[in-house]
Write a protein that holds these residues in place. Structure first.
Motif, PDB file in Angstrom:
ATOM      1  N   LYS A   1       0.812  -1.210   0.000  1.00 46.51           N
ATOM      2  CA  LYS A   1       0.000   0.000   0.000  1.00 46.51           C
ATOM      3  C   LYS A   1       0.848   1.263   0.000  1.00 46.51           C
ATOM      4  O   LYS A   1       0.442   2.286  -0.549  1.00 46.51           O
ATOM      5  CB  LYS A   1      -0.936   0.002   1.211  1.00 46.51           C
ATOM      6  CG  LYS A   1      -1.925  -1.149   1.251  1.00 46.51           C
ATOM      7  CD  LYS A   1      -2.821  -1.180   0.019  1.00 46.51           C
ATOM      8  CE  LYS A   1      -3.775  -0.018  -0.043  1.00 46.51           C
ATOM      9  NZ  LYS A   1      -4.692  -0.112  -1.216  1.00 46.51           N
ATOM     10  N   VAL A   2       2.041   1.204   0.628  1.00 47.82           N
ATOM     11  CA  VAL A   2       2.905   2.387   0.627  1.00 47.82           C
ATOM     12  C   VAL A   2       3.293   2.750  -0.808  1.00 47.82           C
ATOM     13  O   VAL A   2       3.292   3.926  -1.194  1.00 47.82           O
ATOM     14  CB  VAL A   2       4.158   2.130   1.488  1.00 47.82           C
ATOM     15  CG1 VAL A   2       5.094   3.318   1.432  1.00 47.82           C
ATOM     16  CG2 VAL A   2       3.761   1.827   2.925  1.00 47.82           C
ATOM     17  N   PHE A   3       3.631   1.747  -1.597  1.00 46.31           N
ATOM     18  CA  PHE A   3       3.982   1.969  -2.999  1.00 46.31           C
ATOM     19  C   PHE A   3       2.808   2.603  -3.743  1.00 46.31           C
ATOM     20  O   PHE A   3       2.980   3.569  -4.496  1.00 46.31           O
ATOM     21  CB  PHE A   3       4.375   0.638  -3.632  1.00 46.31           C
ATOM     22  CG  PHE A   3       4.624   0.705  -5.112  1.00 46.31           C
ATOM     23  CD1 PHE A   3       5.772   1.296  -5.609  1.00 46.31           C
ATOM     24  CD2 PHE A   3       3.710   0.175  -6.008  1.00 46.31           C
ATOM     25  CE1 PHE A   3       6.004   1.363  -6.978  1.00 46.31           C
ATOM     26  CE2 PHE A   3       3.928   0.232  -7.367  1.00 46.31           C
ATOM     27  CZ  PHE A   3       5.085   0.832  -7.852  1.00 46.31           C
ATOM     28  N   GLU A   4       1.608   2.097  -3.524  1.00 48.11           N
ATOM     29  CA  GLU A   4       0.433   2.631  -4.197  1.00 48.11           C
ATOM     30  C   GLU A   4       0.134   4.060  -3.753  1.00 48.11           C
ATOM     31  O   GLU A   4      -0.262   4.898  -4.571  1.00 48.11           O
ATOM     32  CB  GLU A   4      -0.764   1.728  -3.937  1.00 48.11           C
ATOM     33  CG  GLU A   4      -0.631   0.334  -4.544  1.00 48.11           C
ATOM     34  CD  GLU A   4      -1.797  -0.576  -4.223  1.00 48.11           C
ATOM     35  OE1 GLU A   4      -1.829  -1.693  -4.757  1.00 48.11           O
ATOM     36  OE2 GLU A   4      -2.667  -0.162  -3.426  1.00 48.11           O
ATOM     37  N   TRP A   5       0.319   4.364  -2.472  1.00 44.92           N
ATOM     38  CA  TRP A   5       0.062   5.716  -1.979  1.00 44.92           C
ATOM     39  C   TRP A   5       1.065   6.711  -2.553  1.00 44.92           C
ATOM     40  O   TRP A   5       0.708   7.855  -2.874  1.00 44.92           O
ATOM     41  CB  TRP A   5       0.100   5.752  -0.455  1.00 44.92           C
ATOM     42  CG  TRP A   5      -1.159   5.257   0.195  1.00 44.92           C
ATOM     43  CD1 TRP A   5      -1.322   4.109   0.912  1.00 44.92           C
ATOM     44  CD2 TRP A   5      -2.445   5.893   0.165  1.00 44.92           C
ATOM     45  NE1 TRP A   5      -2.625   3.982   1.329  1.00 44.92           N
ATOM     46  CE2 TRP A   5      -3.337   5.060   0.889  1.00 44.92           C
ATOM     47  CE3 TRP A   5      -2.926   7.067  -0.397  1.00 44.92           C
ATOM     48  CZ2 TRP A   5      -4.673   5.381   1.067  1.00 44.92           C
ATOM     49  CZ3 TRP A   5      -4.271   7.390  -0.223  1.00 44.92           C
ATOM     50  CH2 TRP A   5      -5.121   6.557   0.506  1.00 44.92           C
ATOM     51  N   ILE A   6       2.322   6.310  -2.688  1.00 41.66           N
ATOM     52  CA  ILE A   6       3.331   7.200  -3.274  1.00 41.66           C
ATOM     53  C   ILE A   6       2.985   7.510  -4.731  1.00 41.66           C
ATOM     54  O   ILE A   6       3.037   8.666  -5.173  1.00 41.66           O
ATOM     55  CB  ILE A   6       4.730   6.570  -3.160  1.00 41.66           C
ATOM     56  CG1 ILE A   6       5.183   6.547  -1.693  1.00 41.66           C
ATOM     57  CG2 ILE A   6       5.747   7.327  -4.011  1.00 41.66           C
ATOM     58  CD1 ILE A   6       6.502   5.842  -1.482  1.00 41.66           C
TER      59      ILE A   6
END
Length: 563
Positions: free
Chosen positions: A186-191
């Motif tokens: 999810k961190v990758f998607e949020w970035i």
């Protein structure tokens, strides 16, 4: 005793107030349900949409707008619809089968029953080579576009220095773990989502500062004869190649295989033994021992980046080599992920990618073709030209927003392209190396030619090279689309098993092998009937897919012949 009307219907007991409260509660419940589903399922569409407004798109859209005005907006819209359709096919393939497009290509062509070497060396490996060329072309555009943005923000920075700086963004991916894990990062998607939002806001602010004749602009979404004029079709193919990205189809199918609903946490990887961890937590370890153990833990962690762990090696070895040795996702998984994923993909592409591409082309048309900076059809505008003219006509703030939007699009697309390269190499070749090594190799494949171009060609030829990379992607596209349409049209590949126990007695005159059944071990006369739910494309969807393939193929053939 007869109940009163209010007792029979509790919603009427409180009159209008109760009815209003009831509807408010229902709307509140619906709102939270939509938010919950969006939180779980949104992400893949945004990540894939990044590929459709990367710096390659900027270069092609600026050329199209400066040379032909609003006339090629129809191609932007058509390309967006093509992209949405093909990404939906890739999403369906990943959700239903649990395998990405690259892995399916390996299953199709690696171990054919006849002429194995011919299929491997004549089809599989050339297709892999084309896919890698697509990643290199994409990364070349991303790195050069981001480097241009950095030189616009910092004029003292040379172009090759900008390439070097923007190439370091792979370190960010290394710190995020593995976005291609069975569970979404999810961190990758949020970035990625934050970078996409930055691009959209910057472009909207710039457009708001320009006087645009919106009537002729909207007329550009209607097809016209200008598309077939001299040079316009070449630019149209460039728009098509810049919009429908081959690597995004591979990545979209891979991300669609992830389980986005599981609540089971991933097992943490411990770098310290239980004894050492206990000593550190209780404070009984000395300062020297603490530093020594911490250094060993950091070393083990760094070393684990470049080797395959036992668990990951088991997963790689467990990958099937043929369709006979694997099962698709369960029916429950498919039903809980498929339609959410399709809605996420279509809404992200149409509301983000198409709009941003259209805004870039409208910007180029208003400033260069119709405005004071009219270049005419002889001189296509470059990224440097756009920045200079925006700064002179609109102001430094708008020019700064232009450079920031270009940088955000380049960095986000570069991150996505690197992860897509990892997916392609894993799927086609079944590599047994760490994700870090795969990403480093993928980035080097794009960094080396980008540095060469930046040093040899310099700023003057960058815009031409950006357009050329997009035409290359368009030429590669039919080779990637063909297996995608074939796979999603096959009921044998896109079917999901549905098993239901039924008490059925085998008739004496019916042979066991002719029944689609599995005999119960407890009672040979009680069997389980097995049937399948077919998620393959119907005749209508399949016809649209092949029509898109023919349109792209015909456009590419025309461009190659005219060149």
């Amino acid at each position: 005793m007869t109940a009163s009307p209010n007792q029979a219907n509790p919603d009427l007991q409180g009159g209008p107030t109760t009815t209003k409260k009831h509807w408010i509660d229902r709307l509140h419940h619906v709102g939270w349900t939509v938010f919950h589903h969006a939180q779980k399922h949104t992400g893949v569409g945004i990540v894939c949409s990044v590929a459709y407004f990367d710096p390659g798109n900027w270069g092609v859209d600026l050329q199209a707008g400066s040379q032909y005005g609003y006339k090629l907006l129809f191609i932007v819209l058509l390309s967006g619809l093509f992209a949405a359709f093909l990404q939906v096919l890739a999403c369906r393939l990943g959700v239903v089968t649990g395998l990405d497009l690259a892995s399916h290509c390996r299953l199709l062509f690696y171990d054919r029953p006849r002429h194995k070497k011919l299929w491997r060396w004549g089809v599989l490996y050339p297709l892999y080579a084309l896919s890698e060329i697509a990643v290199i072309s994409t990364d070349l555009a991303e790195l050069l576009g981001s480097a241009i943005a950095l030189t616009l923000l910092f004029p003292a920075l040379p172009l090759w220095g900008g390439v070097l700086v923007t190439g370091a963004d792979v370190l960010l991916i290394l710190a995020l773990g593995n976005p291609l894990h069975s569970r979404p990062a999810k961190v990758f998607e949020w970035i990625i989502a934050a970078l996409v939002l930055a691009v959209l806001i910057c472009m909207a602010v710039i457009i708001a500062k320009i006087n645009i004749a919106w009537g002729p602009a909207f007329d550009g979404f209607v097809p016209s004869q200008e598309i077939f004029s001299s040079g316009a079709l070449y630019t149209s193919v460039g728009i098509l190649g810049a919009t429908v990205m081959p690597h995004s189809l591979f990545l979209g199918s891979h991300l669609a295989t992830q389980d986005r609903l599981s609540k089971k946490p991933l097992a943490p990887v411990s770098s310290l033994s239980s004894k050492v961890r206990e000593q550190v937590l209780t404070g009984t370890a000395s300062k020297r021992e603490h530093v020594q153990y911490l250094g060993r833990a950091i070393w083990r962690k760094l070393r684990s980046f470049f080797v395959v762990s036992r668990a990951e090696l088991d997963v790689l070895n467990a990958r099937p080599m043929s369709y006979e040795h694997r099962e698709n996702h369960s029916l429950e998984f498919v039903r809980s992920h498929l339609y959410h994923g399709m809605v996420d993909m279509v809404s992200s592409l149409l509301s983000l990618a198409v709009i941003i591409n259209a805004l870039i082309l409208i910007l180029a048309s208003a400033v260069f073709y119709y405005g004071s900076g009219a270049y005419g059809s002889e001189s296509p505008a470059s990224l440097y030209d756009a920045h200079t003219l925006i700064q002179n006509t609109i102001g430094p703030a708008a020019a700064l927003l232009f450079a920031l939007a270009l940088l955000a699009s380049g960095q986000s697309a570069s991150l996505v392209a690197t992860v897509a390269g990892q997916s392609i190499s894993e799927g086609f070749l079944n590599w047994k190396v760490s994700p870090v090594v795969r990403r480093l190799l993928t980035r080097l494949l794009g960094l080396i030619p980008s540095m060469t171009v930046a040093i040899v060609v310099g700023p003057n030829g960058i815009n031409f090279l950006l357009v050329v990379t997009q035409v290359i992607l368009s030429i590669i596209l039919p080779f990637v689309i063909f297996p995608l349409i074939y796979l999603t049209s096959s009921s044998r590949i896109m079917r999901v098993r549905k098993t239901a126990s039924e008490h059925t007695v085998i008739s004496p005159g019916v042979e066991a092998h002719s029944l689609p059944v599995v005999t119960s071990l407890d009672d040979p006369e009680i069997i389980q009937t097995e049937d399948f739910v077919d998620f393959s494309s119907g005749k209508f969807m399949m016809s649209i897919g092949w029509l898109i393939w023919l349109v792209i193929l015909a456009a590419n053939v025309y461009v190659l012949v005219t060149l």
